[in-house]
Design an enzyme around this catalytic site. Structure first.
Site, short mmCIF file in Angstrom:
data_model
loop_
_atom_site.label_atom_id
_atom_site.label_comp_id
_atom_site.label_asym_id
_atom_site.label_seq_id
_atom_site.Cartn_x
_atom_site.Cartn_y
_atom_site.Cartn_z
N ASP A 21 0.93 -1.15 -0.01
CA ASP A 21 -0.02 0.01 -0.04
C ASP A 21 0.92 1.25 -0.07
OD1 ASP A 21 -2.48 1.74 0.51
OD2 ASP A 21 -1.75 1.86 2.43
N ASP B 196 -7.47 -1.56 3.48
CA ASP B 196 -6.59 -2.72 3.16
C ASP B 196 -6.87 -4.15 3.84
OD1 ASP B 196 -4.80 -1.21 1.58
OD2 ASP B 196 -3.88 -0.21 3.43
#
Length: 543
Positions: free
Chosen positions: A231, A435
Site C-alpha cells: 500500500d 486494506d
C-alpha cells in the site's frame, strides 16, 4: 501426538476466529442512528437498519454517513480513508457520491440514500474479509493426514511384530518386549516437535527485532512468497503531508501560516508545522473575522485585507490572474500536479495566488527495502486507493514498475486473486481500513504498528518500528526457519527408517527404545535452537 495435533487445531481455529472478529469490528464503524428528513421537512432519529433507498438524511459535521448515497445539499470535507486509505479529506459538494462509515468533517450535508444496511460498500468490505480467510495452514493439514494413518499403522506394526515373533518360535515375553519396543521407538515426538520448536525460536527472534508474529502458520507462508504488494500511504510513506520548499519569514507566507494555525485540516496543520520548524522565533499576525467555508478553506482579515487559504478555485476567486509566459517557468496548473501530491493555495484579495505544494514523506529506508526485495528476485507492486498522479510519482521515486491507483477494497482483492491464479504467492503490506480485506485475502500479510486496529487484527505480522527493514528481517528468518523445519523432518524420518526396522528385528530393548526416542527429540530441539546462531541480516538467505 494427539497433544501437538490439538495445539495445531486450536491455533488454526484461533486464526479463523480473528478473521470473523476483524469483520465484526469493521461493521462497528458504521453509524448506529440516522437523522431522517420526512417529506414535510421534519427531522427525527431512526436506526440505520430502517433506512431504504430514496430516504433523505441529515449528516452533521463530525458524524459518520449512515448509508451509501448522493449529496443533494451542502458542502463539506469527507474523510474517505475507510475506502481509499488516504488521510487527506476530499471536498464534498452536491452530486458527489458518499459511502456508509465515511466521516463528514466540516459542514452539514443532506444525502439521498442509494443503499443501506447490508447493501452498502462497508458491509461488502466485511463480507470480503470473512470470505477471504482461507485454510492455509499447510503443516496443520499435514499433521491431520499423518494422524489419520499413524496410530492404526503403529499398532498394526506392533501387533504384527508380536505375532511374527510368536510364529517364529519366541516365547510370549520376548515377543511382548519386542512389540513394546516398537511402540516406544515409533513415538512421534520428533515429528511433533519439528515445527513448533522452530516457530517458537523464530518468533522470539522476530519479537526482539520488533516484529510480532500473530498467525500460527505465518512463518511457513512468508517463507514461500515471490511477490510483495505495498500500500502507499502509511506503509511506504508516513501518511502525513510535508511541505515542499522553504517559507519566507518576511513575505506573505507568514499570513498563510497565520491562517493555517486556525484550521484543523491536515494540509493546514502541515503548513503551520513547517513554519514553526523554519521560523520558530517569528511572530505571526493575528487574523480577524476568521470563517471556514466547508469544502473550500478559510478566510480572514488582516487589517483591511481579505485573505483566503484553501482550494485553488476558491482562492483564485479573489486573486489576480497573471498572463503566463512559457519562458517564465511552469504555470500554476503544472504546480498542481508536478509533485504528485496535494497543493494548498493562499492569496490576498487582488494579489497573486501562492501555491504550497506537499508530498507524503517516504519511510527512511523504503527505497532500500524495495531494492533489497528486487535483489532477492522478489517482484514488487504498488496498490493504492490514492489518485493516479500521486501513485505514479511514488512508484517512480521507488523504482516500482507495476502499480495501480484509485483501487477500492474489492479491486485490491480481485488483483490479489489474479496474482494468485498466476502462480504467485503474495505478501500484502498495508495499514488502512481499506486494506484489511486485502490483507486477509493475501497469501500472507503484514502491517505497521501505526495501522488501524482492524487492519492489525487482519494481518499475520505487525512491525513496530518506523523502518521497513523488519520486513526483510522477517523474510530472512522465515526462510531460515523453513530450512530448519525441513532438516527436522528429514532427521525425524531418517530416525524412524533406521530405528523401526531394528526394533522389529528384535535388536532394541524397551529401555534402548526410550533412550533413542528421547535422543531424537533432543536432536530436533537442538537443531531448532541452532536457528538463533544465524545472522538477522537478509543477505544471501533472503535471496
Amino acid at each position: 501426538m494427539c497433544f501437538f495435533l490439538l495445539i495445531g487445531r486450536t491455533l488454526d481455529h484461533s486464526m479463523r476466529h480473528r478473521a470473523g472478529e476483524a469483520a465484526r469490528n469493521l461493521l462497528a464503524i458504521r453509524a448506529i442512528a440516522a437523522t431522517k428528513i420526512a417529506p414535510d421537512g421534519q427531522r427525527y432519529s431512526v436506526p440505520v437498519e430502517s433506512l431504504v433507498p430514496g430516504d433523505r438524511v441529515f449528516v452533521a459535521a463530525g458524524m459518520r454517513v449512515p448509508g451509501d448515497g448522493k449529496i443533494i445539499e451542502g458542502r463539506s470535507d469527507i474523510d474517505l480513508s475507510l475506502l481509499t486509505g488516504e488521510s487527506l479529506p476530499l471536498p464534498a459538494q452536491v452530486g458527489m457520491d458518499v459511502f456508509a462509515g465515511t466521516l463528514n468533517q466540516t459542514g452539514p450535508l443532506i444525502i439521498e440514500i442509494m443503499a443501506a444496511g447490508e447493501d452498502t460498500v462497508l458491509a461488502d468490505m466485511a463480507r470480503l474479509m470473512e470470505c477471504a480467510e482461507q485454510g492455509r495452514a499447510g503443516f496443520v493439514r499435514l499433521a491431520d493426514r499423518i494422524a489419520r494413518f499413524y496410530a492404526p499403522l503403529v499398532h498394526l506394526l506392533a501387533a504384527g511384530s508380536f505375532i511374527g515373533w510368536m510364529l517364529a518360535g519366541a516365547d510370549w515375553y520376548q515377543s511382548l518386549m519386542i512389540s513394546v519396543a516398537v511402540l516406544i521407538i515409533t513415538c512421534p515426538c520428533a515429528l511433533g516437535l519439528a515445527v513448533p520448536v522452530v516457530q517458537v525460536v523464530a518468533s522470539g527472534m522476530l519479537l526482539r527485532l520488533g516484529v510480532l508474529v500473530k498467525s500460527p502458520d505465518g512463518l511457513e507462508r512468508l517463507a514461500g512468497i515471490d511477490l510483495v504488494v505495498f500500500d502507499k500511504t502509511g506503509t511506504l510513506s508516513h501518511g502525513h503531508a510535508a511541505l515542499i520548499g522553504p517559507l519566507s519569514a518576511k513575505g506573505d507566507d507568514r499570513f498563510a501560516a497565520a491562517l493555517a494555525r486556525q484550521s484543523q485540516h491536515p494540509l493546514s496543520k502541515a503548513l503551520f508545522a513547517a513554519w514553526g520548524a523554519q521560523h520558530p522565533d517569528v511572530l505571526l499576525p493575528r487574523p480577524d473575522d476568521v470563517h471556514e467555508e466547508p469544502g473550500c478553506g478559510l478566510s480572514a482579515r488582516f487589517g483591511d485585507d481579505l485573505w483566503r487559504l484553501g482550494s485553488r478555485d476558491w482562492v483564485q476567486g479573489i486573486s489576480r490572474q497573471p498572463d503566463h509566459d512559457p519562458n517564465d517557468g511552469p504555470a500554476d496548473d503544472a504546480i498542481e500536479t508536478a509533485p504528485g501530491g496535494p497543493v494548498l493555495w493562499c492569496a490576498r484579495a487582488g494579489g497573486m495566488a501562492r501555491p504550497f505544494a506537499f508530498h507524503d514523506r517516504l519511510r527512511p529506508d523504503a527505497a532500500a527495502v524495495v531494492a533489497g526485495l528486487k535483489a532477492a528476485s522478489i517482484k514488487v507492486h504498488l496498490l493504492s486507493g490514492d489518485q493516479p498522479a500521486a501513485v505514479a510519482a511514488m512508484a517512480a521515486r521507488l523504482g516500482i514498475d507495476h502499480y495501480k491507483a484509485a483501487a477500492k477494497p474489492a479491486d485490491k482483492i480481485a488483483i490479489l486473486a489474479d496474482l494468485a491464479a498466476s502462480g504467485h504467492k503474495v505478501l500484502m503490506v498495508g495499514d488502512g481500513l481499506n486494506d484489511a480485506p486485502a490483507l486477509r485475502a493475501a497469501h500472507v500479510s503484514m502491517s505497521p504498528a501505526s495501522a488501524a486496529d482492524i487492519t492489525q487484527t487482519a494481518a499475520d505480522f505487525i512491525f513496530q518500528s518506523d523502518s521497513l527493514l523488519p520486513l526483510l528481517h522477517a523474510l530472512h528468518i522465515a526462510r531460515r526457519a523453513r530450512a530448519h523445519v525441513i532438516e527436522n523432518f528429514a532427521m525425524a524420518l531418517g530416525y524412524n527408517l533406521l530405528a523401526v526396522p531394528l526394533a522389529v528385528a528384535g535388536y532394541v530393548t524397551p529401555l534402548i527404545a526410550a533412550l533413542a526416542m528421547s535422543s531424537s527429540s533432543l536432536i530436533v530441539t537442538l537443531n531448532a535452537l541452532r536457528l538463533r546462531l544465524s545472522k538477522t541480516s537478509p543477505g544471501r538467505d533472503a535471496r
